[in-house]
Write a protein that holds these residues in place. Structure first.
Motif, short mmCIF file in Angstrom:
data_model
loop_
_atom_site.label_atom_id
_atom_site.label_comp_id
_atom_site.label_asym_id
_atom_site.label_seq_id
_atom_site.Cartn_x
_atom_site.Cartn_y
_atom_site.Cartn_z
N ILE A 90 0.84 -1.21 0.00
CA ILE A 90 0.00 0.00 0.00
C ILE A 90 0.87 1.25 0.00
CG2 ILE A 90 -1.65 1.34 1.36
CD1 ILE A 90 -2.85 -1.32 2.30
N SER A 94 1.26 4.11 -2.92
CA SER A 94 0.97 5.50 -2.54
C SER A 94 2.16 6.41 -2.82
CB SER A 94 0.58 5.56 -1.06
OG SER A 94 -0.56 4.78 -0.81
N ASN A 145 -6.71 6.96 -7.88
CA ASN A 145 -6.42 5.60 -8.37
C ASN A 145 -5.22 4.94 -7.71
OD1 ASN A 145 -8.33 5.05 -10.80
ND2 ASN A 145 -7.65 7.16 -11.12
N THR A 147 -4.65 2.82 -5.50
CA THR A 147 -5.33 1.82 -4.69
C THR A 147 -4.61 0.48 -4.76
OG1 THR A 147 -7.46 2.88 -5.12
CG2 THR A 147 -7.52 0.61 -4.34
N GLU A 151 -7.55 -0.46 -0.73
CA GLU A 151 -7.20 0.64 0.18
C GLU A 151 -6.51 1.76 -0.60
OE1 GLU A 151 -7.91 1.40 3.13
OE2 GLU A 151 -8.75 -0.47 3.91
N ASN A 152 -6.99 2.98 -0.37
CA ASN A 152 -6.39 4.18 -0.96
C ASN A 152 -6.20 5.19 0.16
OD1 ASN A 152 -5.89 6.67 -2.26
ND2 ASN A 152 -6.96 5.99 -4.09
N ASN A 155 -6.75 9.52 -1.32
CA ASN A 155 -7.93 10.15 -1.91
C ASN A 155 -8.79 10.94 -0.93
OD1 ASN A 155 -9.10 8.12 -0.45
ND2 ASN A 155 -10.01 7.06 -2.19
#
Length: 299
Positions: A90, A94, A145, A147, A151-152, A155
């Motif tokens: 993640i 990111s 986007n 993600t 999970e993002n 955003n």
């Protein structure tokens, strides 16, 4: 029953060995020794076939219990490592999106500075503004986007930070904070709820270009700060993941030291026991033949 003195008794001897067709003590002793050898041989063969000297609680209760506890910790740490691997994925996604967003903000600043030039023509400012608006759309798209596994953290949709397992007892957690890098989160979006209302940045005239430049510079400072925090947490997760991996290796070695068999030693013991088994079988055969001596007394 016939009692015979076997061999020459020394002076003062009060007992003689009894030869009986009902009870063969020599055979019983030989059988006990053979059974003992077979038991040891079976245990040695089991160690060789499994590679373990402690294969169950019956072998060594205390050592088996300790090893089971360590195996449980290792299994739990495997779940911790999976959680940390997810955190790493993640954060990597990111950070990749964040780097692109930061680069876009740098480009936005260049367009705003160019449009703020008093000598720029209306056509030039229009061209700059078109590029500026396209870059803003790209920035928002990247943030929406970024993600991984649903999970993002860029955003701004959820306020709660993510937590991941950090210890085998599930008591310690490691956090990954959400960093809003959307247009709204960076102050580059229109805000009708503000007082006064805030319009979307534009480069169509000098005043708008200067105002947009100020907002872009603030967005650049904000994004750098948030990406720095995200990078620091990603580094922490990476180091903790490495630590958990080393801890699992240490526990596995520790369990091995407790329960693994020394196969070289067991191989040597196997050969010795096989010889003892053959000798024990021959000894039992000889002992079983000894009552036949009685027949010679009746000839």
């Amino acid at each position: 029953m016939v009692n015979t003195a076997i061999g020459t008794e020394s002076p003062g001897a009060s007992k003689a060995m009894t030869t009986s067709v009902h009870t063969n003590s020599s055979a019983l002793v030989a059988l006990q020794n053979l059974n003992n050898t077979n038991s040891k041989l079976s245990a040695t063969q089991n160690r060789i076939s499994t590679g373990l000297k402690v294969n169950g609680a019956k072998d060594n209760a205390a050592t088996w219990a300790i090893a089971q506890n360590q195996r449980a910790d290792t299994s739990a740490l495997d779940s911790v490592k999976s959680s940390l691997n997810r955190a790493t994925s993640i954060s990597d996604v990111s950070l990749a999106a964040g780097a692109e967003i930061s680069d876009i903000i740098v480009e936005l600043k260049a367009k705003a500075v160019a449009a703020a030039d008093p000598s720029a023509s209306a056509e030039s400012r229009k061209a700059y503004d078109d590029e500026f608006q396209s870059l803003l759309k790209s920035l928002q798209s990247f943030a929406e986007n970024a993600t991984f596994d649903g999970e993002n953290i860029l955003n701004g949709a959820v306020a709660t930070n993510l937590e991941f397992l950090a210890s085998a007892d599930a008591q310690e957690k490691i956090s990954l904070n959400r960093q809003d890098l959307t247009l709204a989160g960076l102050g580059l979006a229109a805000d009708a709820t503000a007082t006064p209302a805030v319009a979307a940045p534009s480069l169509l005239n000098t005043a708008d270009a200067e105002a947009a430049l100020a907002r872009v510079e603030a967005a650049l400072a904000t994004s750098n700060s948030r990406l720095a925090e995200l990078g620091a947490q990603a580094k922490q997760i990476e180091k903790h993941n490495i630590f958990v991996g080393k801890l699992m290796d240490s526990l596995e070695v520790g369990v091995g030291n407790l329960v693994d068999a020394d196969l070289a030693k067991e191989s040597a013991r196997l050969q010795a026991l096989q010889v003892q088994q053959q000798l024990g079988a021959q000894s039992l055969s000889i002992a079983n033949q000894s009552p036949q001596i009685i027949l010679s007394l009746f000839q």
